[in-house]
Write a protein that holds these residues in place. Structure first.
Motif, PDB file in Angstrom:
ATOM      1  N   THR A  46      57.483   7.968 -12.798  1.00 51.15           N
ATOM      2  CA  THR A  46      58.311   6.922 -12.617  1.00 51.15           C
ATOM      3  C   THR A  46      59.199   6.959 -11.505  1.00 51.15           C
ATOM      4  N   LEU A  47      59.493   6.125 -10.803  1.00 50.93           N
ATOM      5  CA  LEU A  47      60.631   6.225  -9.731  1.00 50.93           C
ATOM      6  C   LEU A  47      61.662   5.412 -10.042  1.00 50.93           C
ATOM      7  N   ASP A  48      63.014   5.983  -9.945  1.00 58.42           N
ATOM      8  CA  ASP A  48      64.017   4.916 -10.019  1.00 58.42           C
ATOM      9  C   ASP A  48      64.359   4.474  -8.911  1.00 58.42           C
ATOM     10  N   GLU A  60      55.165  -1.499 -13.810  1.00 58.66           N
ATOM     11  CA  GLU A  60      53.993  -0.611 -13.828  1.00 58.66           C
ATOM     12  C   GLU A  60      52.842  -1.149 -12.659  1.00 58.66           C
ATOM     13  N   LEU A  61      52.523  -0.301 -12.036  1.00 58.99           N
ATOM     14  CA  LEU A  61      51.219  -0.379 -11.206  1.00 58.99           C
ATOM     15  C   LEU A  61      50.077   0.324 -11.774  1.00 58.99           C
ATOM     16  N   LEU A  85      51.784   4.266 -11.386  1.00 53.85           N
ATOM     17  CA  LEU A  85      53.041   4.417 -10.728  1.00 53.85           C
ATOM     18  C   LEU A  85      54.175   3.401 -11.458  1.00 53.85           C
ATOM     19  N   SER A  86      55.036   3.937 -12.081  1.00 50.45           N
ATOM     20  CA  SER A  86      56.362   2.933 -12.683  1.00 50.45           C
ATOM     21  C   SER A  86      57.389   2.840 -11.942  1.00 50.45           C
ATOM     22  N   PRO A 128      55.051  11.194  -3.944  1.00 51.99           N
ATOM     23  CA  PRO A 128      53.656  10.923  -4.027  1.00 51.99           C
ATOM     24  C   PRO A 128      52.755  11.624  -2.703  1.00 51.99           C
ATOM     25  N   ASP A 129      51.894  12.072  -2.731  1.00 49.35           N
ATOM     26  CA  ASP A 129      50.676  12.396  -1.737  1.00 49.35           C
ATOM     27  C   ASP A 129      49.726  11.495  -1.752  1.00 49.35           C
TER      28      ASP A 129
END
Length: 122
Positions: free
Chosen positions: A5-7, A35-36, A45-46, A71-72
């Motif tokens: 999760t990214l803020d 959410e993806l 990825l959220s 992310p890579d």
């Protein structure tokens, strides 16, 4: 693990950038949470809205918010992938630690890396 999760100041805006970057469909879309889902069914990825969000600093310094995760993303053509990310609103980081990896930042400042997948990264 089901997701990272990214803020962000606005979850939907940041999710739209990453959705276009990755080509992943949206699994869940709420005003402050998105959410993806990856096509292969792996971890997603959220994004969550964080009103007090402070962008991380790359490279890290002792006096600013440090990058805690990034992310890579493996790609088949590094130059094309960088061009695509830049066209979507990413920025190229000034510091590039490796010749075969490009560090970029999404529109709110989260670093991410693009690299060509080889046997070394399999």
């Amino acid at each position: 693990m089901t997701a990272t999760t990214l803020d962000a100041p606005n979850a939907r805006e940041l999710a739209r950038f990453h959705q276009r970057l990755l080509g992943w469909p949206t699994r869940r879309d709420e005003p402050d949470w998105v959410e993806l889902a990856p096509p292969d069914g792996g971890a997603g990825l959220s994004f969550q809205t964080e009103p007090l969000f402070t962008p991380p600093r790359w490279p890290s310094t002792g006096s600013e918010q440090q990058m805690m995760t990034h992310p890579d993303i493996g790609v088949s053509d590094l130059a094309s992938a960088v061009g695509h990310a830049l066209a979507l609103g990413a920025t190229l980081a000034e510091f590039q630690p490796r010749a075969d990896v490009r560090v970029l930042c999404d529109p709110v400042g989260h670093p991410f890396c693009l690299f060509v997948r080889t046997d070394e990264y399999a």
